[in-house]
Write a protein that holds these residues in place. Structure first.
Motif, mmCIF file in Angstrom:
data_model
loop_
_atom_site.group_PDB
_atom_site.id
_atom_site.type_symbol
_atom_site.label_atom_id
_atom_site.label_comp_id
_atom_site.label_asym_id
_atom_site.label_seq_id
_atom_site.Cartn_x
_atom_site.Cartn_y
_atom_site.Cartn_z
ATOM 1 N N MET A 42 31.900 33.052 49.668
ATOM 2 C CA MET A 42 31.244 33.203 48.770
ATOM 3 C C MET A 42 32.366 33.215 47.321
ATOM 4 O O MET A 42 33.199 34.399 47.526
ATOM 5 C CB MET A 42 29.995 34.923 48.304
ATOM 6 N N SER A 44 31.840 34.017 44.381
ATOM 7 C CA SER A 44 31.433 35.019 43.245
ATOM 8 C C SER A 44 32.865 35.966 43.483
ATOM 9 O O SER A 44 33.533 37.594 42.689
ATOM 10 C CB SER A 44 30.136 35.704 42.812
ATOM 11 N N ASP A 45 32.612 36.808 44.681
ATOM 12 C CA ASP A 45 33.489 37.575 45.782
ATOM 13 C C ASP A 45 35.155 37.034 45.138
ATOM 14 O O ASP A 45 35.629 37.755 44.593
ATOM 15 C CB ASP A 45 32.899 37.697 47.340
ATOM 16 N N LEU A 47 35.903 35.844 42.824
ATOM 17 C CA LEU A 47 35.861 35.940 41.154
ATOM 18 C C LEU A 47 35.749 37.478 40.502
ATOM 19 O O LEU A 47 37.482 37.808 40.104
ATOM 20 C CB LEU A 47 34.863 35.172 40.565
ATOM 21 N N ALA A 48 35.517 37.818 42.181
ATOM 22 C CA ALA A 48 34.927 39.597 41.449
ATOM 23 C C ALA A 48 36.029 39.974 41.626
ATOM 24 O O ALA A 48 36.637 41.338 41.111
ATOM 25 C CB ALA A 48 33.980 40.112 42.052
ATOM 26 N N PHE A 71 40.032 29.093 38.184
ATOM 27 C CA PHE A 71 39.331 29.794 37.020
ATOM 28 C C PHE A 71 39.896 31.002 36.873
ATOM 29 O O PHE A 71 40.411 32.781 37.158
ATOM 30 C CB PHE A 71 37.472 30.254 37.002
ATOM 31 N N ASP A 73 42.644 31.603 38.887
ATOM 32 C CA ASP A 73 44.606 30.983 39.350
ATOM 33 C C ASP A 73 44.674 31.507 40.275
ATOM 34 O O ASP A 73 45.802 32.078 40.375
ATOM 35 C CB ASP A 73 44.744 32.015 37.820
ATOM 36 N N SER B 25 32.851 25.247 32.566
ATOM 37 C CA SER B 25 33.982 25.806 31.837
ATOM 38 C C SER B 25 35.268 25.294 32.544
ATOM 39 O O SER B 25 36.363 26.324 31.630
ATOM 40 C CB SER B 25 33.758 26.874 33.366
ATOM 41 N N SER B 39 47.150 34.272 29.180
ATOM 42 C CA SER B 39 46.511 33.669 30.637
ATOM 43 C C SER B 39 45.395 34.594 31.029
ATOM 44 O O SER B 39 44.455 34.559 31.848
ATOM 45 C CB SER B 39 47.129 33.054 31.345
ATOM 46 N N ARG B 43 41.511 34.110 32.082
ATOM 47 C CA ARG B 43 41.193 34.307 33.132
ATOM 48 C C ARG B 43 39.760 34.640 33.039
ATOM 49 O O ARG B 43 38.873 34.456 33.618
ATOM 50 C CB ARG B 43 41.978 35.043 34.168
ATOM 51 N N ALA B 46 36.687 32.699 31.489
ATOM 52 C CA ALA B 46 37.019 31.149 32.374
ATOM 53 C C ALA B 46 35.550 31.670 33.892
ATOM 54 O O ALA B 46 35.244 31.019 33.939
ATOM 55 C CB ALA B 46 37.804 30.794 33.431
ATOM 56 N N ILE B 47 36.003 33.475 34.284
ATOM 57 C CA ILE B 47 35.073 33.516 34.898
ATOM 58 C C ILE B 47 34.421 33.853 34.951
ATOM 59 O O ILE B 47 33.023 33.878 35.681
ATOM 60 C CB ILE B 47 35.704 34.441 35.821
ATOM 61 N N PHE B 50 32.272 30.648 33.967
ATOM 62 C CA PHE B 50 31.424 29.700 35.241
ATOM 63 C C PHE B 50 30.443 30.835 35.667
ATOM 64 O O PHE B 50 29.814 29.454 36.519
ATOM 65 C CB PHE B 50 33.486 29.863 35.932
ATOM 66 N N GLU B 51 30.331 31.885 36.112
ATOM 67 C CA GLU B 51 29.512 32.822 36.860
ATOM 68 C C GLU B 51 27.476 32.055 35.441
ATOM 69 O O GLU B 51 26.656 32.834 35.830
ATOM 70 C CB GLU B 51 29.447 33.988 36.673
ATOM 71 N N MET B 54 27.033 28.756 36.197
ATOM 72 C CA MET B 54 26.608 28.769 37.792
ATOM 73 C C MET B 54 25.008 29.277 37.588
ATOM 74 O O MET B 54 24.263 28.448 38.391
ATOM 75 C CB MET B 54 27.211 28.966 38.586
ATOM 76 N N ALA B 110 25.543 35.087 45.736
ATOM 77 C CA ALA B 110 26.571 36.835 46.563
ATOM 78 C C ALA B 110 26.080 38.273 45.813
ATOM 79 O O ALA B 110 25.687 38.938 46.265
ATOM 80 C CB ALA B 110 27.487 36.674 46.556
ATOM 81 N N MET B 112 27.372 38.754 42.451
ATOM 82 C CA MET B 112 28.240 39.282 41.935
ATOM 83 C C MET B 112 28.078 38.642 40.610
ATOM 84 O O MET B 112 28.287 38.975 39.599
ATOM 85 C CB MET B 112 29.502 39.330 43.292
ATOM 86 N N GLY B 113 27.404 37.444 40.517
ATOM 87 C CA GLY B 113 27.403 37.342 39.030
ATOM 88 C C GLY B 113 27.194 37.595 37.458
ATOM 89 O O GLY B 113 28.359 38.057 36.832
ATOM 90 N N ASN B 116 29.857 40.590 37.360
ATOM 91 C CA ASN B 116 31.274 39.763 37.285
ATOM 92 C C ASN B 116 31.680 39.151 35.925
ATOM 93 O O ASN B 116 32.770 39.676 34.867
ATOM 94 C CB ASN B 116 32.009 37.869 37.673
ATOM 95 N N LYS B 119 32.007 42.731 33.799
ATOM 96 C CA LYS B 119 33.237 43.455 34.081
ATOM 97 C C LYS B 119 34.112 42.345 33.139
ATOM 98 O O LYS B 119 35.216 43.440 33.403
ATOM 99 C CB LYS B 119 33.514 43.335 35.203
#
Lengths: 123, 145
Positions: A42, A44-45, A47-48, A71, A73, B25, B39, B43, B46-47, B50-51, B54, B110, B112-113, B116, B119
């Motif tokens: 997954m 998103s996991d 990325l989390a 993303f 890194d 993204s 950086s 990050r 970017a995260i 991207f979420e 998506m 998942a 978590m989008g 995330n 966060k």
């Protein structure tokens, strides 16, 4: 076998040898040292819990897996069960400078082997 | 002057287009790197981006993403046309997802989008109208105000 709490680093080249990997895209980065692993199907996991320099292990070979590694890194992507991404995804990885390895092993075995060698999961 | 826009760009995101999903993204990450943003901040942006991108690809028909860079922060606004979110509180819950099985097989859904995104953001605003679309506004500081 490494002590339970002893974290070790392995180079991509050592990981490749241990897991009998095909180096799909090396990018002259095989001497990069890895201590941490993000393993999930997954995105998103991954990325989390992104941590710079981690090895991303996944069975997912679409273009988003490579973007996710970028993303987050991540230092490199390791695909499982002998999966190799499509040519356009490999090209994307080349543009984003993400090395790609592929092993015939599955997630459970790969994680077990790397853990025993001293690498640790991010979460 | 705080709040002054240094750079602004708008992007179109097509729903269901998994081939291109993530391109916006990647471009935003590249812009932030090229202007020398730290950086860890790159990050986070970017995260979150991207979420959000998506989410539009997975859940909406189409969307616009607006990227603004000011001397102190990065602002991302994503406005989509689509089915909207019925219960925002539930959608924010980790593990909750309305994505289809097909999308899960592609590595998404998942649940978590949105967590995330929140966060990684310093400012987070989410509003939605069922059957119309969703508006997401986030800010991420790159310099202390």
């Amino acid at each position: 076998m490494a002590e339970r709490n002893e974290i070790k680093k392995l180079t991509l080249s050592e990981i490749s040898e241990i897991l009998d990997c095909e180096i799909v895209l090396g990018l002259d980065s095989l001497d990069v040292e890895i201590a941490l692993v993000l393993s999930s199907g997954m995105m998103s996991d991954v990325l989390a819990f992104a941590q710079p320099g981690a090895l991303m292990i996944t069975g997912l070979t679409n273009s988003q897996s490579v973007r996710t590694a970028d993303f987050a890194d991540a230092a490199a992507v390791l695909y499982l069960r002998g999966k190799i991404p499509e040519e356009k995804t490999i090209q994307l990885a080349e543009e984003l400078k993400i090395p790609i390895l592929s092993t015939k092993m599955g997630m459970f075995d790969v994680c077990g082997v790397l853990y025993a060698k001293g690498l640790r999961g991010v979460c | 002057m705080p709040g002054t826009e240094l750079y602004q760009k708008e992007f179109f995101i097509k729903g269901g287009d998994f081939d291109k999903a993530g391109e916006v993204s990647t471009e935003i990450k590249s812009i932030l790197k090229s202007v020398g943003i730290n950086s860890d901040i790159v990050r986070k942006v970017a995260i979150a981006t991207f979420e959000a991108e998506m989410n539009v690809v997975i859940h909406a028909n189409e969307g616009d993403l607006k990227f603004i860079l000011t001397p102190v922060e990065i602002r991302i606004t994503v406005k989509d046309k689509g089915k909207g979110i019925e219960d925002i509180e539930l959608a924010m819950k980790e593990g909750y997802s309305t994505a289809t099985e097909e999308m899960r097989e592609m590595g998404f859904g998942a649940g978590m989008g949105l967590p995330n995104i929140k966060k990684n953001a310093d400012g987070f605003e989410l509003t939605s109208e069922v059957g119309v679309g969703t508006l997401l506004k986030i800010t991420i500081r790159h310099k202390k105000a």
